[in-house]
Design an enzyme around this catalytic site. Sequence first.
Site, PDB file in Angstrom:
ATOM      1  N   GLU A 257      -1.470  -7.386  -4.361  1.00  0.00           N
ATOM      2  CA  GLU A 257      -2.113  -6.673  -3.165  1.00  0.00           C
ATOM      3  C   GLU A 257      -3.116  -5.695  -3.626  1.00  0.00           C
ATOM      4  O   GLU A 257      -2.987  -4.705  -4.136  1.00  0.00           O
ATOM      5  CB  GLU A 257      -0.739  -5.655  -2.774  1.00  0.00           C
ATOM      6  CG  GLU A 257       0.339  -6.451  -2.205  1.00  0.00           C
ATOM      7  CD  GLU A 257       0.488  -7.193  -1.249  1.00  0.00           C
ATOM      8  OE1 GLU A 257      -0.706  -6.922  -0.254  1.00  0.00           O
ATOM      9  OE2 GLU A 257       1.420  -8.026  -0.908  1.00  0.00           O
ATOM     10  N   CYS A 291      -4.884   1.381   1.448  1.00  0.00           N
ATOM     11  CA  CYS A 291      -5.569   0.047   1.620  1.00  0.00           C
ATOM     12  C   CYS A 291      -5.690  -0.313   2.859  1.00  0.00           C
ATOM     13  O   CYS A 291      -6.502  -1.167   2.993  1.00  0.00           O
ATOM     14  CB  CYS A 291      -4.442  -0.896   0.698  1.00  0.00           C
ATOM     15  SG  CYS A 291      -2.776  -0.842   1.239  1.00  0.00           S
TER      16      CYS A 291
END
Length: 503
Positions: A257, A291
């Site tokens: 990720e 993010c």
Amino acid sequence: MSLATEAKTLLDQLGVDAALYTGGPMASFSPVTGEQIGALVTDTPATAEAAIARAKVAFKAWREVPAPKRGELVRLLGEELRAAKDALGRLVSIEAGKSPSEGLGEVQEMIDICDFAVGLSRQLYGLTIATERPGHRMMETWHPLGVVGVISAFNFPVAVWSWNTALALVCGNSVIWKPSEKTPLTALASQAILERALARFGAAPADLSQVLIGAGDVGNTLVESHDVALISATGSTRMGRIVGPKVAARFGRSILELGGNNAGIVCPSADLDMALRAVAFGAMGTAGQRCTTMRRLFVHESVYDALVPRLIKAYASVSVGNPLETQALVGPLIDKLAFDAMQSALEAARAAGGKVHGGARASVASNAAYYVHPALVEMPEQTGPVLEETFAPILYVMKYNDFDAVLESHNAVGAGLSSSIFTLDMREMETFLSARGSDCGIANVNIGTSGAEIGGAFGGEKETGGGRESGSDAWKGYMRRATNTINFSRELPLAQGVVFDID
């Protein structure tokens, strides 16, 4: 009360052994004031290897426990998190610089994934598959994978661990967690909460979950160990370029990720009031350190002058300050490195013809903390720093006039995590969600790029790494699949009509 004193009080309340965070060589700082709040005992590659060996033993015992029973442990973890929500949420705010609301919200994510995983423990389904051979049955079964290594980032210091751990545990794996060096105290607290759940559960093997505190060499030990079946790593694309090949070289499995240079598109039919609110939170929330933060915004030329001046005004008026003492919407950057990276990106934007609104360091009581005014940058085109993710509150805004062309621009970056479109036009909406639309793992309509829910799989494509965590069928990443064929006939036919008779 100083933040160091408050952090110690919270750690004591959460049951963390003081010997773990006092007198050690690793300093932990709060970005809220810049003051030191801990001195942690650290691990080494040797102690990491010993932890892996213990986790391997724990896995062999845990995989024999029925999945619904494993789910009971995660249910107890959820109960302990509910009881500790206020204290852990406050500690997250102190160590990661989040607002109290966001700190509590992160713990709520932990609770939510526990609820999801408990139900999942009775739904680890395989398929029954039609077979061409009479008197045969074909099916697939799912089995625990092994030791799962979790490497997490500072911006969601506990939620990401819980996404992985709740699923890994119900799937029958043991877990070793290497948290960010910037947020180790919340990791110790989360482990202490899990240990209370383990004590209540009473039937789990020792060392089912462990935490390793240390620098990159400790994480590298996890990454390179053949006894760690899966590495789930959250962080920058740069980190992923290091971790991914090392895991692949030993034929391990990884869930990556990584970065997200996320974009929104504002179309002519958009509800501009809605878009304004969504963009403001998506781009400025958590000081741009999600993010999923919105970093690029394409606005149709017909509504540019109606929206962008309002955005600039919002950027100029948004409150910046200590999130623990004020109602400020924008808190601190994590450290000086983040501040320097932001200023470098803004200089590069100016050099590329960008018009910068905001971005200066904000005045606060402590010179050791790094608060900034969010920056909105009007860019003539998508070039230079716009193509790279800067983990800070910078939003690059650009005009567009052709929908097909803006889709190409939207997708013309390395990362592919989150995206959004603001439109009331069904054709634009459906095109954005189609195969020729957004190439991201998350594609939203009339909401921003941030705020993913537990029920959906979280992750992205391209340089975001391709990993999926949390909801949907992300659990499959923590298990291995076996296809089984059972012959209950008296014959032995081969597939595809192959004949191999022995007289």
